[in-house]
Design a protein around this motif. Structure first.
Motif, PDB file in Angstrom:
ATOM      1  N   ASN A   1      45.722  56.201 117.247  1.00 50.40           N
ATOM      2  CA  ASN A   1      46.398  56.131 115.949  1.00 50.40           C
ATOM      3  C   ASN A   1      45.986  54.896 115.156  1.00 50.40           C
ATOM      4  N   GLU A   2      44.728  54.515 115.297  1.00 52.19           N
ATOM      5  CA  GLU A   2      44.178  53.376 114.568  1.00 52.19           C
ATOM      6  C   GLU A   2      43.233  53.900 113.485  1.00 52.19           C
ATOM      7  N   PRO A   3      43.535  53.663 112.211  1.00 57.09           N
ATOM      8  CA  PRO A   3      42.680  54.178 111.124  1.00 57.09           C
ATOM      9  C   PRO A   3      41.243  53.676 111.239  1.00 57.09           C
ATOM     10  N   LEU A   4      40.312  54.532 110.896  1.00 54.14           N
ATOM     11  CA  LEU A   4      38.892  54.163 110.917  1.00 54.14           C
ATOM     12  C   LEU A   4      38.526  53.662 109.525  1.00 54.14           C
ATOM     13  N   THR A   5      38.498  52.354 109.394  1.00 51.99           N
ATOM     14  CA  THR A   5      38.310  51.724 108.089  1.00 51.99           C
ATOM     15  C   THR A   5      36.836  51.584 107.739  1.00 51.99           C
ATOM     16  N   PHE A   6      36.608  51.231 106.499  1.00 49.23           N
ATOM     17  CA  PHE A   6      35.250  50.981 106.012  1.00 49.23           C
ATOM     18  C   PHE A   6      34.593  49.847 106.797  1.00 49.23           C
ATOM     19  N   ASP A   7      35.350  48.767 107.049  1.00 44.27           N
ATOM     20  CA  ASP A   7      34.804  47.629 107.802  1.00 44.27           C
ATOM     21  C   ASP A   7      34.411  48.047 109.220  1.00 44.27           C
ATOM     22  N   TRP A   8      35.253  48.874 109.844  1.00 37.64           N
ATOM     23  CA  TRP A   8      34.947  49.346 111.205  1.00 37.64           C
ATOM     24  C   TRP A   8      33.634  50.131 111.195  1.00 37.64           C
TER      25      TRP A   8
ATOM     26  N   MET B   1      43.808  58.830 108.494  1.00 36.89           N
ATOM     27  CA  MET B   1      43.060  58.164 109.563  1.00 36.89           C
ATOM     28  C   MET B   1      41.638  57.792 109.137  1.00 36.89           C
ATOM     29  N   PHE B   2      41.142  58.430 108.097  1.00 41.65           N
ATOM     30  CA  PHE B   2      39.808  58.107 107.558  1.00 41.65           C
ATOM     31  C   PHE B   2      39.999  57.791 106.067  1.00 41.65           C
ATOM     32  N   PRO B   3      40.557  56.618 105.760  1.00 42.24           N
ATOM     33  CA  PRO B   3      41.069  56.349 104.415  1.00 42.24           C
ATOM     34  C   PRO B   3      40.041  55.895 103.379  1.00 42.24           C
ATOM     35  N   ASP B   4      38.833  55.548 103.796  1.00 34.41           N
ATOM     36  CA  ASP B   4      37.899  54.884 102.878  1.00 34.41           C
ATOM     37  C   ASP B   4      36.731  55.774 102.458  1.00 34.41           C
ATOM     38  N   ALA B   5      37.034  57.028 102.137  1.00 35.97           N
ATOM     39  CA  ALA B   5      35.973  57.987 101.791  1.00 35.97           C
ATOM     40  C   ALA B   5      35.174  57.533 100.572  1.00 35.97           C
ATOM     41  N   ALA B   6      35.841  56.982  99.571  1.00 37.78           N
ATOM     42  CA  ALA B   6      35.136  56.572  98.343  1.00 37.78           C
ATOM     43  C   ALA B   6      34.123  55.471  98.631  1.00 37.78           C
ATOM     44  N   LEU B   7      34.511  54.491  99.448  1.00 43.14           N
ATOM     45  CA  LEU B   7      33.598  53.398  99.794  1.00 43.14           C
ATOM     46  C   LEU B   7      32.417  53.912 100.618  1.00 43.14           C
ATOM     47  N   VAL B   8      32.707  54.829 101.538  1.00 40.94           N
ATOM     48  CA  VAL B   8      31.639  55.385 102.380  1.00 40.94           C
ATOM     49  C   VAL B   8      30.665  56.197 101.532  1.00 40.94           C
ATOM     50  N   ARG B   9      31.194  56.919 100.548  1.00 37.32           N
ATOM     51  CA  ARG B   9      30.299  57.696  99.678  1.00 37.32           C
ATOM     52  C   ARG B   9      29.381  56.770  98.881  1.00 37.32           C
ATOM     53  N   ASP B  10      29.877  55.628  98.492  1.00 36.61           N
ATOM     54  CA  ASP B  10      29.051  54.667  97.749  1.00 36.61           C
ATOM     55  C   ASP B  10      27.889  54.157  98.595  1.00 36.61           C
ATOM     56  N   ILE B  11      28.174  53.768  99.841  1.00 37.27           N
ATOM     57  CA  ILE B  11      27.076  53.236 100.670  1.00 37.27           C
ATOM     58  C   ILE B  11      26.152  54.354 101.128  1.00 37.27           C
ATOM     59  N   GLN B  12      26.680  55.593 101.183  1.00 33.83           N
ATOM     60  CA  GLN B  12      25.806  56.712 101.539  1.00 33.83           C
ATOM     61  C   GLN B  12      24.755  56.940 100.460  1.00 33.83           C
ATOM     62  N   LYS B  13      25.155  56.756  99.182  1.00 31.34           N
ATOM     63  CA  LYS B  13      24.187  56.884  98.091  1.00 31.34           C
ATOM     64  C   LYS B  13      23.126  55.794  98.174  1.00 31.34           C
ATOM     65  N   LYS B  14      23.548  54.585  98.547  1.00 29.50           N
ATOM     66  CA  LYS B  14      22.587  53.490  98.717  1.00 29.50           C
ATOM     67  C   LYS B  14      21.638  53.786  99.881  1.00 29.50           C
ATOM     68  N   LEU B  15      22.205  54.346 100.959  1.00 21.28           N
ATOM     69  CA  LEU B  15      21.363  54.710 102.105  1.00 21.28           C
ATOM     70  C   LEU B  15      20.369  55.795 101.722  1.00 21.28           C
ATOM     71  N   ASP B  16      20.798  56.733 100.894  1.00 24.71           N
ATOM     72  CA  ASP B  16      19.905  57.789 100.404  1.00 24.71           C
ATOM     73  C   ASP B  16      18.699  57.173  99.695  1.00 24.71           C
ATOM     74  N   ASP B  17      18.946  56.148  98.884  1.00 26.12           N
ATOM     75  CA  ASP B  17      17.852  55.466  98.179  1.00 26.12           C
ATOM     76  C   ASP B  17      16.895  54.792  99.164  1.00 26.12           C
ATOM     77  N   ILE B  18      17.456  54.185 100.218  1.00 27.49           N
ATOM     78  CA  ILE B  18      16.623  53.520 101.233  1.00 27.49           C
ATOM     79  C   ILE B  18      15.747  54.544 101.950  1.00 27.49           C
ATOM     80  N   ILE B  19      16.337  55.690 102.285  1.00 26.54           N
ATOM     81  CA  ILE B  19      15.578  56.750 102.970  1.00 26.54           C
ATOM     82  C   ILE B  19      14.478  57.281 102.051  1.00 26.54           C
TER      83      ILE B  19
END
Length: 721
Positions: free
Chosen positions: A516-523, A564-582
Motif C-alpha cells: 500500500n505504498e504509492p509508486l511516485t515519480f521519484d521512485w 497507487m500510481f499518482p504521477d501519470a502526468a509527470l511520467v508522460r512528460d519524461i516519456q516524451k523526452k525519452l522518445d526524443d532520445i531514442i
C-alpha cells in the motif's frame, strides 16, 4: 508385493475407471490421482485404520474362493484422496457451468436488446475500405472507432478533430479529451481492448477484423463484434473473415451486408530480384523479419553513402512516426526505408517498391510455441500492399525479393487465396475467474486459469486464446500478497515477457502495491536511473526501449489504480523526452551498430537479444508451409525441414552474396570477423560452431574431411614403407 498387485488391479478395472469418470476424473486426472494414491499407501507411515483393514482383507483373501475383501472396496478411499489433490471435484458441476463458453453472445445483454445493422467492408490493403467506414463514422451523431494499434487510434483521433468532429482518444496508457473541460466527446477512437460494451453509439467501426483469429488478442475483436451497442457496426478487413462474421451474426439474429472493394492502384510483382543493395532506388523499402537483419541491412546501405530510415516493432510510436515522416519528406535526403512487418498497418508511407529480405518469419502457434515458417498469403499481401499507396507520389506499387531463389516462392504465396478465418478468440473474464476462486479458494491464479481452460467448452466457431503470458505473470507475482482482482489486473498488463528489465519492474510495482505504498515519480526515476543519456551502442538503445515500455506500464496501471500510481502526468512528460532520445539513437543507428559490433568482435557482451531468432546465416532454417504437405519435426519448437537441392542453391547464393558484400563493404579480414562486424554472427554462435565442427571432425562425419584424412594417412604410410 500383494498390496502393489492389488492396487494395480484396482487401477486397471473398467468399472473403477467408469466410476472415476462419473465423479469428474477424466483419464488424465484418474491417472494422476492413482499415482498419488499409490504413493500415499506405499510410502506413508500413517495410513488410516479403516483403509488398513480393507487392504489387509484384500491381501489375505487373495486367491481364496471366499474373498474377505475386493479391490473395488478401495474406491471410496481413492475418491477421498483424489478430492484432496483435486479440490474442484467437489464442485465440478458448478465449475463446468461457469466455464461454459458455448454462448458468448449471451454475455452482452445490452447489445442483444437492440437490432444492429452489420456492414462488412471487405478488400485488400489500399482499397479504401476503411476510408468509407470512417466517413460514416464522422457523419454520425456519435461513434466509436476500434483499431489494433495506438497509431491507428491516434490517426482517427486527429482526423476527426481536424474535421471539426470532437473525438476523444482512449488507449491502455492514455486518455486525451477533445473538450478542455474533460467532458466526454460523442466520438471516441480507441485501441480495441479499451472499447466500452455499455455505452450506446450510432456508429461503430471495427478495423482489421481478420485479427479475430489472433492466438493472443483475438478475444478483443470477438468482444467488440458481439458486444458493441451501436445501431450500425462497420467491420473492415480481409474477405477471408466474411463467412465467420456472417455465422457469428447468425447466432445473434443479425444480418451482414457485404461491400467489396478493389485495390485503388496497381501492384506489380517484378520478374527479377534485387540481388544487391547497389540496385536500390528512392522509395524502396527493405522488409526484414529480425533485428539482426535490420541492423545488417541498414549498415550496408549507409556504407554505400545512402541514408535510410528504420522502423521496427519495439520502437516507441513517436519514433516510428518520425522515421515515417523523414522517409516521406520529399526534401529529406533519406529515400530508403528498412523495416519489419510493423509497417503492415498503422503508418502511411510513400513506398514505390517493397523488397522482402527474406520470406520466412518467426511466429507463435496456438500452443505458444515458436516456429519459423514461410510468411502467409495474408501477411505477404498486407506488407506488399504498402507499395504505391493511393494519394502518394507513387501511382503504382512494385514488390520483389532480395534473393533470386525467394522470388518464385513469393509469387506462389501471393497467388494463393487467403485461408478463410475459421474461429474467433475467447478469454476468461475477471468475473468468471472470481467465481472459480470462490469454489477453489486455495488455488493459485495460474492453477485457476489452467482448470478453467481444461473444463471450458466452446463450439466450433470459437477457440480459447493462448494464456501463456498471463500464466507467466501469475506465477511471477504469486508470492506477493494481492487480492484476486488486483492480481488479475497485473497479469493482464501488456508487456513483453522476454524483456527482463520490464518484468523485474512489474514485480517491484506489485510488491510496492501490496504494501500500500504509492509508486511516485521519484521512485520511478530512481528505479530507471532517469535522466538517461543518448545511447552509445545497440545494447543501450535496446535498454532505452525497455525503459519506454516501463513508462508505458506505469501509465497503463495508473488508469486502473489511480491512487497507487499518482504521477501519470509527470511520467508522460519524461516519456516524451525519452522518445526524443531514442529518435536520436535510431537516426545514428549505424554508428551504434559499429560500436556494438566492435565490442562483440573483442569478446564483449552480445548486441542482439535472443528474441531475434532469424538471421541471414540461418535463412534455410525454416518450416515448409502446409502447401508443401510436410509435417514439422516434433523434437524442436523451431523445426528444420529443407530439401537438399534448395539448401545447396540457397547456400551457393548466400556465399556469392556474402563474398560480394565483403569485397565491396569491408575489404580484407577473416570471414569470422567480417560476419561479426555485419551482425550475422555473435561470439556465442562462433564458439558453438567451432565446438560442433571439432566434434563432427573427430567423429568423421564430414565426408570430404574424412577422405582427406584417409589420403593423408595413406601418404604417410607410403613414406614409412
Amino acid at each position: 508385493g500383494e498390496v502393489l498387485k492389488s492396487l494395480n488391479k484396482f487401477y486397471k478395472r473398467k468399472e473403477i475407471q467408469r466410476l472415476g469418470a462419473e465423479n469428474g476424473l477424466d483419464a488424465r486426472l484418474f491417472h494422476q490421482a492413482f499415482i498419488s494414491f499409490r504413493k500415499y499407501i506405499m510410502e506413508s507411515s500413517s495410513v488410516s485404520a479403516d483403509l488398513h483393514i480393507i487392504l489387509n482383507d484384500i491381501c489375505c483373501g487373495a486367491g481364496k474362493i471366499c474373498l474377505l475383501g475386493h479391490v473395488d472396496d478401495l474406491f471410496p478411499f481413492f475418491l477421498r484422496h483424489a478430492k484432496q489433490i483435486f479440490p474442484m471435484l467437489d464442485c465440478m458441476d458448478d465449475l463446468r457451468k461457469i466455464s461454459d463458453l458455448r454462448l458468448p453472445p449471451n454475455w452482452y445483454p445490452d447489445a442483444r436488446a437492440i437490432q444492429r445493422k452489420i456492414i462488412f467492408h471487405a478488400g485488400p490493403t489500399n482499397s479504401g475500405k476503411t476510408y468509407h467506414a470512417i466517413q460514416r463514422f464522422l457523419s454520425a451523431k456519435s461513434g466509436i472507432y476500434c483499431g489494433p494499434l495506438k497509431l491507428l487510434a491516434h490517426e482517427i483521433f486527429q482526423k476527426s478533430n481536424d474535421a471539426n468532429v470532437p473525438c476523444d482518444l482512449v488507449t491502455g496508457e492514455e486518455r486525451v479529451y477533445a473538450n478542455e473541460d474533460a467532458r466526454q466527446a460523442p466520438h471516441i477512437a480507441c485501441t480495441i481492448e479499451m472499447c466500452s460494451t455499455n455505452t450506446p453509439y450510432e456508429v461503430a467501426v471495427i478495423d482489421e477484423i481478420q485479427m479475430i483469429r489472433d492466438p493472443a488478442r483475438g478475444w478483443a475483436w470477438t468482444r467488440a463484434l458481439l458486444g458493441l451497442c451501436a445501431e450500425e457496426i462497420h467491420v473492415c478487413g480481409e474477405a477471408a473473415a466474411i463467412d465467420l462474421v456472417t455465422e457469428l451474426m447468425y447466432t445473434t439474429g443479425e444480418e451482414v451486408e457485404v461491400q467489396n472493394y478493389k485495390r485503388l492502384t496497381p501492384l506489380t510483382v517484378l520478374d527479377y530480384a534485387l540481388e544487391s543493395l547497389d540496385n536500390l532506388r528512392p522509395g524502396d523499402c527493405v522488409v526484414c523479419f529480425s533485428k539482426n537483419d535490420i541492423y545488417s541491412v541498414s549498415r550496408q546501405i549507409e556504407a554505400r553513402g545512402l541514408e535510410c530510415a528504420v522502423i521496427y516493432g519495439s520502437l516507441p510510436p513517436g519514433t516510428k512516426l518520425e522515421q515515417a515522416k523523414k522517409f516521406n519528406d520529399p526534401n529529406d535526403p533519406c529515400k530508403i526505408l528498412v523495416a519489419t512487418d510493423a509497417i503492415g498497418m498503422g503508418l502511411n508511407l510513400c513506398i514505390r517498391r517493397i523488397i522482402f529480405n527474406s520470406i520466412v518469419k518467426p511466429t507463435i502457434n496456438e500452443k505458444g510455441e515458436k516456429e519459423i515458417d514461410s510468411i502467409t498469403t495474408s501477411q505477404a499481401l498486407q506488407i506488399a500492399g504498402r507499395a504505391g499507396r493511393y494519394g502518394s507520389s507513387f501511382k503504382e506499387g512494385e514488390v520483389t525479393t532480395m534473393h533470386r531463389e525467394d522470388l518464385v516462392q513469393l509469387k506462389e504465396i501471393l497467388n494463393e487465396s487467403v485461408r478463410p478465418v475459421k474461429a474467433a478468440g475467447l478469454h476468461p473474464t475477471p468475473e468468471q475467474i472470481e467465481m472459480f476462486a470462490y469454489h477453489l479458494p486455495d488455488a493459485t491464479l495460474s492453477n485457476l486459469i489452467d482448470i478453467f481452460v481444461s473444463l471450458s467448452q466452446v463450439d466450433g466457431l470459437y477457440f480459447v486464446c493462448n494464456i501463456d503470458d498471463f500464466k507467466f505473470l501469475a506465477d511471477m507475482i504469486q508470492h506477493i500478497p494481492l487480492n484476486l482482482r488486483s492480481r488479475y489486473v497485473f497479469c493482464t498488463a501488456p508487456l513483453n515477457r522476454k524483456e527482463p528489465f520490464v518484468c523485474t519492474t512489474l514485480l517491484k510495482f506489485a510488491r510496492q502495491f501490496s504494501r500500500n505504498e504509492p509508486l511516485t515519480f521519484d521512485w520511478l526515476c530512481r528505479h530507471t536511473k532517469w535522466p538517461l543519456a543518448a545511447p552509445k551502442n545497440i545494447k543501450e538503445l535496446v535498454h532505452l526501449e525497455a525503459v519506454h515500455d516501463v513508462f508505458d506500464l506505469y501509465l497503463w496501471l495508473s488508469y486502473r489504480f489511480i491512487d497507487m500510481f499518482p504521477d501519470a502526468a509527470l511520467v508522460r512528460d519524461i516519456q516524451k523526452k525519452l522518445d526524443d532520445i531514442i529518435q536520436v539513437g535510431v537516426c545514428n543507428i549505424t554508428k551504434l551498430i559499429r560500436a556494438s559490433q566492435s565490442a562483440a568482435a573483442h569478446g564483449a557482451a552480445e548486441v542482439v537479444s535472443d528474441d531475434s531468432p532469424l538471421s541471414r546465416t540461418k535463412r534455410d532454417t525454416r518450416v515448409i508451409s502446409d502447401r508443401h504437405s510436410v509435417k514439422p519435426t516434433e523434437a524442436l519448437s523451431i523445426t528444420v525441414e529443407v530439401p537438399e537441392d534448395r539448401r545447396a542453391r540457397n547456400l551457393k547464393a548466400y556465399r556469392s552474396a556474402t563474398r560480394q558484400e565483403d569485397l565491396k563493404s569491408h575489404g580484407r579480414g577473416s570471414l569470422a570477423n567480417r560476419l561479426l562486424r555485419e551482425g550475422l554472427l555473435t561470439q556465442e554462435m562462433l564458439r558453438q560452431l567451432e565446438s560442433e565442427w571439432q566434434d563432427q571432425h573427430r567423429n568423421g562425419r564430414y565426408g570430404l574431411g574424412s577422405k582427406r584424412d584417409q589420403n593423408s594417412s595413406k601418404g604417410t604410410g607410403r613414406k614409412k614403407k
